[in-house]
Design a protein around this motif. Structure first.
Motif, short mmCIF file in Angstrom:
data_model
loop_
_atom_site.label_atom_id
_atom_site.label_comp_id
_atom_site.label_asym_id
_atom_site.label_seq_id
_atom_site.Cartn_x
_atom_site.Cartn_y
_atom_site.Cartn_z
N LEU A 1 10.76 0.43 21.01
CA LEU A 1 11.85 1.38 20.83
C LEU A 1 12.56 1.64 22.16
N ARG A 2 11.81 1.70 23.25
CA ARG A 2 12.42 1.91 24.56
C ARG A 2 13.31 0.73 24.95
N ALA A 3 12.89 -0.48 24.60
CA ALA A 3 13.70 -1.66 24.92
C ALA A 3 15.03 -1.65 24.16
N ARG A 4 15.03 -1.06 22.95
CA ARG A 4 16.26 -1.03 22.17
C ARG A 4 17.13 0.19 22.48
N MET A 5 16.49 1.34 22.71
CA MET A 5 17.23 2.59 22.84
C MET A 5 17.45 3.02 24.28
N GLY A 6 16.78 2.38 25.22
CA GLY A 6 16.92 2.79 26.61
C GLY A 6 15.93 3.89 26.97
N ASP A 7 16.14 4.49 28.11
CA ASP A 7 15.22 5.51 28.63
C ASP A 7 15.56 6.88 28.02
N ARG A 8 15.05 7.11 26.82
CA ARG A 8 15.22 8.41 26.13
C ARG A 8 13.84 8.87 25.68
N PRO A 9 13.02 9.38 26.59
CA PRO A 9 11.59 9.63 26.31
C PRO A 9 11.33 10.58 25.15
N ASN A 10 12.09 11.67 25.04
CA ASN A 10 11.84 12.64 23.97
C ASN A 10 12.14 12.05 22.60
N THR A 11 13.28 11.39 22.49
CA THR A 11 13.66 10.79 21.20
C THR A 11 12.70 9.69 20.80
N ILE A 12 12.32 8.84 21.75
CA ILE A 12 11.41 7.73 21.45
C ILE A 12 10.04 8.25 21.04
N ALA A 13 9.53 9.23 21.75
CA ALA A 13 8.22 9.81 21.40
C ALA A 13 8.25 10.44 20.03
N LEU A 14 9.36 11.14 19.69
CA LEU A 14 9.47 11.78 18.38
C LEU A 14 9.54 10.75 17.27
N LEU A 15 10.34 9.70 17.44
CA LEU A 15 10.43 8.65 16.43
C LEU A 15 9.09 7.94 16.23
N THR A 16 8.40 7.67 17.33
CA THR A 16 7.09 7.02 17.23
C THR A 16 6.11 7.91 16.48
N LEU A 17 6.13 9.20 16.77
CA LEU A 17 5.22 10.13 16.11
C LEU A 17 5.53 10.25 14.62
N ILE A 18 6.81 10.29 14.26
CA ILE A 18 7.19 10.34 12.84
C ILE A 18 6.69 9.10 12.11
N LEU A 19 6.85 7.94 12.75
CA LEU A 19 6.37 6.69 12.16
C LEU A 19 4.86 6.73 11.96
N CYS A 20 4.13 7.29 12.95
CA CYS A 20 2.68 7.42 12.85
C CYS A 20 2.29 8.32 11.69
N MET A 21 3.00 9.43 11.52
CA MET A 21 2.68 10.37 10.44
C MET A 21 2.91 9.74 9.08
N VAL A 22 4.00 8.99 8.94
CA VAL A 22 4.30 8.37 7.64
C VAL A 22 3.31 7.27 7.30
N ILE A 23 2.93 6.46 8.31
CA ILE A 23 2.07 5.31 8.06
C ILE A 23 0.60 5.70 7.99
#
Length: 371
Positions: A49-71
């Motif tokens: 996600l960082r490679a695609r979205m750039g250095d946006r730590p809060n957004t990337i961490a939130l998206l990763t966590l949402i993916l973890c919760m769903v899966i």
């Protein structure tokens, strides 16, 4: 002299404060550990996600966590509640007399008298084995019923721990690299050793949780599916039990489906017994051998006997978290000793090659050259 005293006093207070902090965090050991595991497992996703979205730590961490919760998190919580409900239903049927485990065992023995004769060869009273098996079966269902009551009484505590785990996982996903670098600077083990140990910790945690747990879920799902197809009562419950015992090498899900196949054969349902035996041996049994090298990797796999002993010891010491903690402690033990053997054997070899007090030829010739 005074500076040494200051240093020793500071170090003593540092150890004392650190121990006090560990004791303070002890009630939250489970949420903290699983938050660390989530951060390690989903770190590759975060990197993509960082490679695609750039250095946006809060957004990337939130998206990763949402993916973890769903899966992971939401399905696991739903499965736990379903398992407890199945266990309560099973316990109620045993209490009402609708299910009689002892009669099932007697029926198997009457169909296969060789079983009782086999135990008699070793001087074992089959009646005692039968009674213990029944007590284990009843005790297991009773334990699930108690867990359901306890979960109902401690619902707030359960969801508090779950929320704490998700909250910590967010910050570990966002700031994990910084925390690791800070620990490497703080620990007095040598940066190279620390990086090796942290890498081993991450490697084993990913292998155990992502690999072994996923394999266990697949085997449990396959076992529950074949039980449901064959109309065996409590397919969901037995599927989860197979998933749990699949964490143990060598025996695994066979602890569940083999007795079920024997019982089907004893009751005269030979077709279902043959189907269950073939499915268990080929599909469930081979899934471990086919999936483990892909999901875990042969280089991270501990010997089976170490996995078995460390898993059992971990479950006894850490509870349900022990199926990860046990192999993790064993892997770190082997990593520490590997570093020790490598470094100290190298020191010993260099000492034997050039013993103290003996100069090499070049060192012996230097004074003559200078003269």
């Amino acid at each position: 002299m005074y500076e040494k005293l200051e240093t020793r006093t500071f170090l003593a207070m540092l150890v004392g404060v650190s121990l006090a902090f560990v004791l303070l965090m002890k009630p939250f050991f489970g949420p903290i550990f699983w938050a660390v595991a989530i951060a390690l497992i989903f770190h590759p996703v975060q990197q993509k996600l960082r490679a695609r979205m750039g250095d946006r730590p809060n957004t990337i961490a939130l998206l990763t966590l949402i993916l973890c919760m769903v899966i992971v998190i939401i399905p696991v919580v739903g499965l736990v509640f379903s398992l407890i409900a199945e266990g309560v239903n099973l316990y109620q049927k045993i209490q009402s007399g609708e299910l009689k485990p002892g009669e099932y065992i007697d029926q198997v023995v009457s169909s296969f008298p060789a079983i009782e004769a086999f135990f008699a060869q070793f001087g074992v009273d089959f009646g005692d084995v039968r009674d213990r098996a029944v007590s284990v079966f009843v005790g297991g269902s009773q334990l699930l019923a108690k867990q359901a009551i306890g979960l109902g009484q401690n619902t707030f505590q359960f969801f508090l721990g779950l929320a704490l785990m998700v909250y910590l996982a967010f910050f570990l996903l966002r700031d994990g690299n910084k925390l690791v670098e800070l620990m490497i600077r703080a620990l007095p083990l040598g940066d190279e050793r620390e990086r090796l140990l942290f890498a081993k910790f991450a490697e084993v945690t990913r292998a155990t949780v992502k690999g072994n747990l996923l394999i266990a879920i697949i085997q449990g799902a396959l076992g529950g599916m074949i039980f449901w197809i064959l109309s065996i009562q409590g397919a969901l419950l037995w599927g989860v039990v197979m998933a749990i015992v699949s964490l143990l090498p060598a025996v695994g899900a066979a602890l569940v489906w083999v007795p079920a196949a024997i019982y089907l054969a004893a009751t005269g349902d030979l077709v279902s017994a043959a189907i269950l035996t073939a499915f268990g041996s080929i599909v469930i049994g081979l899934s471990d051998n086919l999936l483990r090298p892909v999901l875990v990797g042969r280089d991270t796999k501990l010997p089976d006997y170490i996995v078995l002993l460390s898993t059992l010891g971990g479950l006894a010491m850490f509870g349900i978290n022990g199926f990860v903690m046990g192999p993790l402690v064993a892997a770190l033990f082997m990593a520490f000793w590997g570093i020790f053997i490598r470094e100290f054997s190298e020191d010993a070899q260099s000492t034997e090659t050039n013993p103290p007090g003996l100069a090499t030829e070049s060192q012996q010739s230097e004074p003559a050259d200078q003269g």
